[in-house]
Scaffold this motif. Structure first.
Motif, PDB file in Angstrom:
ATOM      1  N   THR A 183     -31.569  -4.876  25.588  1.00 55.18           N
ATOM      2  CA  THR A 183     -31.366  -6.288  25.254  1.00 55.18           C
ATOM      3  C   THR A 183     -29.882  -6.490  24.985  1.00 55.18           C
ATOM      4  O   THR A 183     -29.299  -5.796  24.143  1.00 55.18           O
ATOM      5  N   ALA A 204     -36.365  -4.413  31.198  1.00 58.08           N
ATOM      6  CA  ALA A 204     -37.283  -3.332  30.853  1.00 58.08           C
ATOM      7  C   ALA A 204     -37.879  -2.754  32.126  1.00 58.08           C
ATOM      8  O   ALA A 204     -38.159  -3.477  33.090  1.00 58.08           O
ATOM      9  N   LYS A 205     -38.064  -1.423  32.132  1.00 56.76           N
ATOM     10  CA  LYS A 205     -38.619  -0.746  33.302  1.00 56.76           C
ATOM     11  C   LYS A 205     -39.436   0.446  32.842  1.00 56.76           C
ATOM     12  O   LYS A 205     -39.084   1.125  31.865  1.00 56.76           O
ATOM     13  N   SER A 206     -40.530   0.698  33.521  1.00 49.19           N
ATOM     14  CA  SER A 206     -41.379   1.848  33.231  1.00 49.19           C
ATOM     15  C   SER A 206     -41.618   2.628  34.510  1.00 49.19           C
ATOM     16  O   SER A 206     -41.741   2.059  35.599  1.00 49.19           O
ATOM     17  N   GLU A 218     -41.421  -3.582  35.942  1.00 44.45           N
ATOM     18  CA  GLU A 218     -40.025  -3.967  35.784  1.00 44.45           C
ATOM     19  C   GLU A 218     -39.919  -5.450  35.446  1.00 44.45           C
ATOM     20  O   GLU A 218     -40.637  -6.278  36.013  1.00 44.45           O
ATOM     21  N   ASN A 277     -40.198   5.090  29.765  1.00 45.09           N
ATOM     22  CA  ASN A 277     -39.952   3.661  29.624  1.00 45.09           C
ATOM     23  C   ASN A 277     -38.564   3.464  29.025  1.00 45.09           C
ATOM     24  O   ASN A 277     -38.179   4.176  28.089  1.00 45.09           O
ATOM     25  N   TYR A 278     -37.833   2.503  29.558  1.00 42.97           N
ATOM     26  CA  TYR A 278     -36.518   2.228  29.007  1.00 42.97           C
ATOM     27  C   TYR A 278     -36.190   0.751  29.213  1.00 42.97           C
ATOM     28  O   TYR A 278     -36.778   0.058  30.053  1.00 42.97           O
ATOM     29  N   GLY A 279     -35.253   0.298  28.423  1.00 38.86           N
ATOM     30  CA  GLY A 279     -34.861  -1.100  28.510  1.00 38.86           C
ATOM     31  C   GLY A 279     -33.630  -1.369  27.674  1.00 38.86           C
ATOM     32  O   GLY A 279     -33.134  -0.500  26.949  1.00 38.86           O
TER      33      GLY A 279
END
Length: 368
Positions: A236, A225-227, A194, A232-234
């Motif tokens: 901006t 961002a986090k996995s 994270e 995985n997702y994020g």
């Protein structure tokens, strides 16, 4: 002989026995065919090449020379403009246009860098900065499209502190202006799975003639961002503002992404709130659209092959209701090796004021 070649030779000769030479570059090129309503083709080929040579005089001191090459075209106003890779017929260099397809390399600056320690460095020379870039592939050129500040160039001094930087010097816009720029990332979450990063930035131009319509630009870029296992997702999120004739222009960008095993989803949404609705929008913002939406689900067919299906919506001026356009089409992505990608693409443009048209091509990019 071009000045950049002479400078390059002199640097190599003078430092080859005492310095380690490092060459870096970015090569971006395309071929495209744009079909009109009668299915008559217009073939174009564009390229953007940037090369830099770094001479490491010792572990702390280095000298950097930069050069670039861009294909060009003649605009409707008779001005020589830089073409854009995979962007559109109106900004492309036609096949057979020998005067504009392959130009000479241009010397793009020299920078002296002295690393005082692992975290702090002092620079002098030609410095480049920008803030608030896009992941959307058509707007990755920071000299043309940015949320906070377009690419600016100055000759002066700078300090780099970890990932932050402060530059001050004479602007390349004209002989009468100065530029000051600063940015610094603030890492609020720093874990293996994270990450949360905030990057505020600000710039100011001053002088009797600053060579542009705005005196300052400020903004904030947030990256999360986090996995978790195969997921995985994020996202901006970027905000930027600058003045236009005494009133503020505000730009907003949201770019979420999602990945689960072989499935990927990317999205870009941009919206600008202009200062004056009765003034030309393109004079107030750092993009070509006041509203833009891009979404592309893609599927990984192989570790080196992916297939995506893109939809785009573009609105240059929210006050004009017949200038919008839509684009739909698939993209086939190939990844032969690290830092190299090729895209076979097709697109169908749907317009209100003009005839719909179809385009297709291939673009390739390599970094080294």
């Amino acid at each position: 002989m071009n000045k950049w070649i002479l400078s390059l030779i002199l640097l190599i000769v003078s430092t080859s026995f005492a310095a380690e030479i490092e060459v870096n570059g970015e090569v971006n090129a395309d071929y495209a065919t744009y079909w009109d309503k009668n299915f008559d083709p217009f073939n174009a080929a564009n390229q953007k090449i940037g090369l830099s040579l770094t001479a490491h005089l010792n572990e702390a001191v280095s000298v950097i020379l930069a050069s670039k090459l861009l294909s060009t075209y003649m605009s409707e106003d008779g001005e020589l403009e830089e073409s854009e890779v995979r962007h559109g017929k109106s900004r492309s260099t036609a096949m057979g246009d020998e005067d504009h397809r392959f130009n000479s390399f241009k010397f793009d600056g020299i920078t002296f860098r002295w690393a005082l320690n692992s975290n702090v460095a002092v620079l002098f020379g030609d410095l480049i900065y920008s803030a608030g870039s896009f992941n959307y592939y058509f707007w990755r050129d920071e000299a043309r499209y940015n949320v906070i500040s377009q690419e600016q160039r100055l000759r002066g001094i700078g300090v780099e502190l970890e990932e932050g930087r402060v530059y001050i010097g004479a602007s390349e816009n004209n002989p009468h202006s100065m530029l000051v720029f600063g940015s610094y990332p603030i890492e609020l979450i720093s874990k293996t799975e994270e990450r949360l990063l905030l990057t505020p930035s600000a710039e100011w131009a001053f002088g009797s003639e600053i060579g542009r319509s705005y005196t300052y630009a400020i903004g904030l870029e947030t990256v999360y961002a986090k996995s978790s296992g195969d997921m995985n997702y994020g996202v901006t999120a970027t905000w930027g503002t600058h003045p236009y004739k005494g009133k503020g222009v505000h730009s907003f960008l949201l770019e979420p992404s999602f990945n689960f095993k072989f499935f990927n989803l990317g999205l870009s949404y941009f919206q600008a709130l202009v200062a004056k609705k009765d003034a030309p929008v393109d004079e107030q913002i750092f993009t070509e659209d006041q509203t833009m939406l891009f979404i592309e689900p893609s599927f990984e067919l192989h570790k080196k092959v992916a297939l995506g299906f893109a939809y785009e919506y573009h609105d240059p001026n929210n006050e004009i209701h017949e200038d919008q356009r839509h684009l739909v089409g698939p993209n086939l992505y190939l990844y032969p090796t690290t830092n190299v990608d090729l895209v076979f693409w097709t697109g169908y443009n749907i317009l209100k004021r003009k005839a719909n048209h179809f385009s297709m091509g291939i673009s390739a990019q390599a970094n080294f």
